[in-house]
Design a protein around this motif. Structure first.
Motif, PDB file in Angstrom:
ATOM      1  N   TYR A 189     -45.844  73.611  97.972  1.00  0.00           N
ATOM      2  CA  TYR A 189     -44.544  73.608  98.636  1.00  0.00           C
ATOM      3  C   TYR A 189     -43.763  74.871  98.314  1.00  0.00           C
ATOM      4  CZ  TYR A 189     -42.815  72.084  94.051  1.00  0.00           C
ATOM      5  OH  TYR A 189     -42.523  72.004  92.706  1.00  0.00           O
ATOM      6  N   ASN A 190     -42.814  75.170  99.180  1.00  0.00           N
ATOM      7  CA  ASN A 190     -41.983  76.353  99.053  1.00  0.00           C
ATOM      8  C   ASN A 190     -40.621  75.958  98.491  1.00  0.00           C
ATOM      9  OD1 ASN A 190     -40.522  78.698  99.298  1.00  0.00           O
ATOM     10  ND2 ASN A 190     -41.070  79.072 101.444  1.00  0.00           N
ATOM     11  N   PRO A 191     -40.319  76.269  97.238  1.00  0.00           N
ATOM     12  CA  PRO A 191     -39.053  75.858  96.636  1.00  0.00           C
ATOM     13  C   PRO A 191     -37.850  76.598  97.206  1.00  0.00           C
ATOM     14  CG  PRO A 191     -40.221  77.312  95.130  1.00  0.00           C
ATOM     15  CD  PRO A 191     -41.148  77.041  96.286  1.00  0.00           C
ATOM     16  N   GLU A 192     -38.102  77.601  98.061  1.00  0.00           N
ATOM     17  CA  GLU A 192     -37.011  78.381  98.642  1.00  0.00           C
ATOM     18  C   GLU A 192     -36.503  77.796  99.943  1.00  0.00           C
ATOM     19  OE1 GLU A 192     -35.720  80.827  96.892  1.00  0.00           O
ATOM     20  OE2 GLU A 192     -37.243  80.420  95.351  1.00  0.00           O
TER      21      GLU A 192
ATOM     22  N   GLY B 228     -40.025  63.929 109.676  1.00  0.00           N
ATOM     23  CA  GLY B 228     -39.826  65.158 110.425  1.00  0.00           C
ATOM     24  C   GLY B 228     -38.955  66.176 109.726  1.00  0.00           C
ATOM     25  N   GLU B 229     -38.845  66.071 108.384  1.00  0.00           N
ATOM     26  CA  GLU B 229     -37.974  66.961 107.621  1.00  0.00           C
ATOM     27  C   GLU B 229     -38.714  68.168 107.057  1.00  0.00           C
ATOM     28  OE1 GLU B 229     -36.776  64.124 104.734  1.00  0.00           O
ATOM     29  OE2 GLU B 229     -35.094  63.364 105.922  1.00  0.00           O
ATOM     30  N   VAL B 230     -40.010  68.234 107.278  1.00  0.00           N
ATOM     31  CA  VAL B 230     -40.833  69.267 106.654  1.00  0.00           C
ATOM     32  C   VAL B 230     -41.736  69.938 107.688  1.00  0.00           C
ATOM     33  CG1 VAL B 230     -42.715  69.664 105.009  1.00  0.00           C
ATOM     34  CG2 VAL B 230     -40.840  68.136 104.410  1.00  0.00           C
ATOM     35  N   THR B 231     -41.832  71.262 107.611  1.00  0.00           N
ATOM     36  CA  THR B 231     -42.807  72.002 108.401  1.00  0.00           C
ATOM     37  C   THR B 231     -44.069  72.153 107.563  1.00  0.00           C
ATOM     38  OG1 THR B 231     -41.060  73.244 109.519  1.00  0.00           O
ATOM     39  CG2 THR B 231     -43.285  74.131 109.646  1.00  0.00           C
ATOM     40  N   LEU B 232     -45.134  71.496 107.975  1.00  0.00           N
ATOM     41  CA  LEU B 232     -46.376  71.471 107.212  1.00  0.00           C
ATOM     42  C   LEU B 232     -47.375  72.460 107.772  1.00  0.00           C
ATOM     43  CD1 LEU B 232     -47.994  69.852 104.967  1.00  0.00           C
ATOM     44  CD2 LEU B 232     -48.969  68.572 106.885  1.00  0.00           C
ATOM     45  N   GLY B 233     -48.018  73.210 106.895  1.00  0.00           N
ATOM     46  CA  GLY B 233     -49.087  74.110 107.310  1.00  0.00           C
ATOM     47  C   GLY B 233     -50.443  73.512 106.979  1.00  0.00           C
ATOM     48  N   ARG B 234     -51.400  73.737 107.835  1.00  0.00           N
ATOM     49  CA  ARG B 234     -52.772  73.286 107.602  1.00  0.00           C
ATOM     50  C   ARG B 234     -53.710  74.249 108.306  1.00  0.00           C
ATOM     51  NH1 ARG B 234     -54.797  69.871 111.901  1.00  0.00           N
ATOM     52  NH2 ARG B 234     -53.251  69.703 113.574  1.00  0.00           N
ATOM     53  N   THR B 235     -54.998  74.085 108.097  1.00  0.00           N
ATOM     54  CA  THR B 235     -55.970  74.953 108.759  1.00  0.00           C
ATOM     55  C   THR B 235     -56.674  74.190 109.870  1.00  0.00           C
ATOM     56  OG1 THR B 235     -57.767  74.416 107.224  1.00  0.00           O
ATOM     57  CG2 THR B 235     -56.327  76.246 106.630  1.00  0.00           C
ATOM     58  N   ASP B 236     -57.352  74.940 110.722  1.00  0.00           N
ATOM     59  CA  ASP B 236     -58.000  74.371 111.900  1.00  0.00           C
ATOM     60  C   ASP B 236     -59.262  73.605 111.495  1.00  0.00           C
ATOM     61  OD1 ASP B 236     -59.277  73.832 114.315  1.00  0.00           O
ATOM     62  OD2 ASP B 236     -58.774  75.789 115.185  1.00  0.00           O
ATOM     63  N   PRO B 237     -59.320  72.294 111.772  1.00  0.00           N
ATOM     64  CA  PRO B 237     -60.503  71.512 111.383  1.00  0.00           C
ATOM     65  C   PRO B 237     -61.776  71.933 112.110  1.00  0.00           C
ATOM     66  CG  PRO B 237     -59.068  70.227 112.793  1.00  0.00           C
ATOM     67  CD  PRO B 237     -58.299  71.460 112.428  1.00  0.00           C
TER      68      PRO B 237
ATOM     69  N   GLY C 155     -41.488  82.226 104.821  1.00  0.00           N
ATOM     70  CA  GLY C 155     -40.631  81.085 105.112  1.00  0.00           C
ATOM     71  C   GLY C 155     -41.041  80.319 106.352  1.00  0.00           C
ATOM     72  N   SER C 156     -42.270  80.565 106.832  1.00  0.00           N
ATOM     73  CA  SER C 156     -42.714  79.928 108.077  1.00  0.00           C
ATOM     74  C   SER C 156     -43.002  78.439 107.899  1.00  0.00           C
ATOM     75  CB  SER C 156     -43.966  80.633 108.604  1.00  0.00           C
ATOM     76  OG  SER C 156     -43.703  81.992 108.867  1.00  0.00           O
ATOM     77  N   ILE C 157     -43.376  78.036 106.690  1.00  0.00           N
ATOM     78  CA  ILE C 157     -43.678  76.633 106.430  1.00  0.00           C
ATOM     79  C   ILE C 157     -43.019  76.191 105.126  1.00  0.00           C
ATOM     80  CG2 ILE C 157     -45.860  76.577 107.710  1.00  0.00           C
ATOM     81  CD1 ILE C 157     -47.330  76.988 105.066  1.00  0.00           C
ATOM     82  N   ASP C 158     -42.785  74.882 105.040  1.00  0.00           N
ATOM     83  CA  ASP C 158     -42.196  74.296 103.833  1.00  0.00           C
ATOM     84  C   ASP C 158     -43.261  73.833 102.850  1.00  0.00           C
ATOM     85  OD1 ASP C 158     -39.525  74.456 104.905  1.00  0.00           O
ATOM     86  OD2 ASP C 158     -39.986  72.697 106.137  1.00  0.00           O
ATOM     87  N   ALA C 159     -44.377  73.391 103.371  1.00  0.00           N
ATOM     88  CA  ALA C 159     -45.441  72.840 102.538  1.00  0.00           C
ATOM     89  C   ALA C 159     -46.771  73.042 103.229  1.00  0.00           C
ATOM     90  CB  ALA C 159     -45.208  71.354 102.275  1.00  0.00           C
TER      91      ALA C 159
END
Length: 298
Positions: free
Chosen positions: A110-113, A135-144, A193-197
């Protein structure tokens, strides 16, 4: 049957049988060794392995599914292939032998900023999914479709739904409310800052010094005790192959028997640099397939 490292490496040293690298003619002498590897291995190879060997390395990293496809389609011809899922050595690749050499686990970095990142941190390992569901978090993941981290993220989210007893399937929530990035760029999105977690491998968070939450072993794909539970989750790749949840295991194979390749392979599969970069190496590793070469030792 497990084979010793020295037996396998000895057999590899017998002589050159394939042209290694990303394309050279058979019989040509050269010192550099080419490695095509999983994106999650890139930092360890570039900043750990490279300094531990005396051989020039050419390292290229992608998602493991893409790595396997590049070799299977003969678009790349590396000396060493290393992937983050041993299943990829069943299909699309079918090497005569391979070696399992490291394990890993999934974590939530996660991004503490950012406000969303702080919400994840405050929720902790027992509640990280709540701000995601809300819906409070922008989550990043990779392409399955491109790498095992992508489909392992989906496995974890599916397992987490039953583990935490959520009302909404977390796998469904994540696919609707997340952003997809290449494995080699995922965690770097924190810096913009593109994602939160992000759901990522533990080693990727450790080597970059990012904050992260450990996940319960029931869902982090690291514990053999829960192998049957992991196997209840699956994903169908574009090729039609269905992959199931398993304990995370990295595997490698060498495709050339030059002495320089032998030396690099030995260090790659056994050296302490792996744990320095956040990987786990069980006592039984490296572990070779039954048909690994064992002609002689060195």
């Amino acid at each position: 049957m497990e084979h010793s490292r020295r037996q396998v490496l000895g057999a590899m040293g017998a002589g050159t049988i394939l042209a290694g690298g990303f394309a050279v003619s058979s019989g040509r002498q050269r010192d550099d060794v080419t490695i095509l590897a999983a994106g999650s291995l890139n930092d360890a190879l570039e900043n750990g392995l490279r300094s531990d060997v005396d051989v020039p390395l050419r390292i290229e990293a992608h998602g493991s599914a893409r790595v396997a496809r590049l070799v299977a389609d003969k678009q790349k011809n590396p000396d060493i292939v290393s992937v983050a899922d041993v299943a990829l050595f069943d299909s699309p690749l079918s090497p005569k032998w391979f070696c399992e050499f490291a394990t890993n686990s999934l974590v939530v970095a996660y991004n503490p900023e950012t406000e969303g990142g702080r919400r994840v941190a405050d929720a902790g390992s027992d509640g990280w999914y709540r701000p995601l569901s809300n819906g409070e978090v922008t989550l990043g993941r990779t392409d399955p479709d491109l790498d095992p981290l992508g489909y392992r993220t989906l496995f974890m989210l599916e397992l987490a739904t039953s583990h935490y007893g959520t009302d909404t399937p977390l796998r469904e929530v994540a696919t609707q409310r997340s952003r997809t990035y290449p494995e080699t760029r995922l965690v770097s999105q924190f810096e913009t800052g593109s994602i939160d977690a992000a759901v990522t491998y533990r080693n990727m968070a450790v080597e970059r010094g990012y904050n992260y939450l450990e996940l319960p072993p029931e869902i982090d794909l690291s514990d053999p005790r829960y192998a049957d539970r992991y196997a209840t989750a699956d994903y169908e790749l574009p090729s039609g192959k269905t992959v199931k949840g398993t304990v995370i295991s990295y595997a490698t194979t060498a495709r050339d028997r030059r002495q320089s390749v032998v030396e690099v392979f030995e260090t790659h599969a056994t050296d302490d640099y792996l744990t320095d970069f956040g990987f786990a190496v069980p006592d039984k590793y490296p572990q070779y397939t039954d048909n690994a070469p064992d002609v002689f030792t060195i």
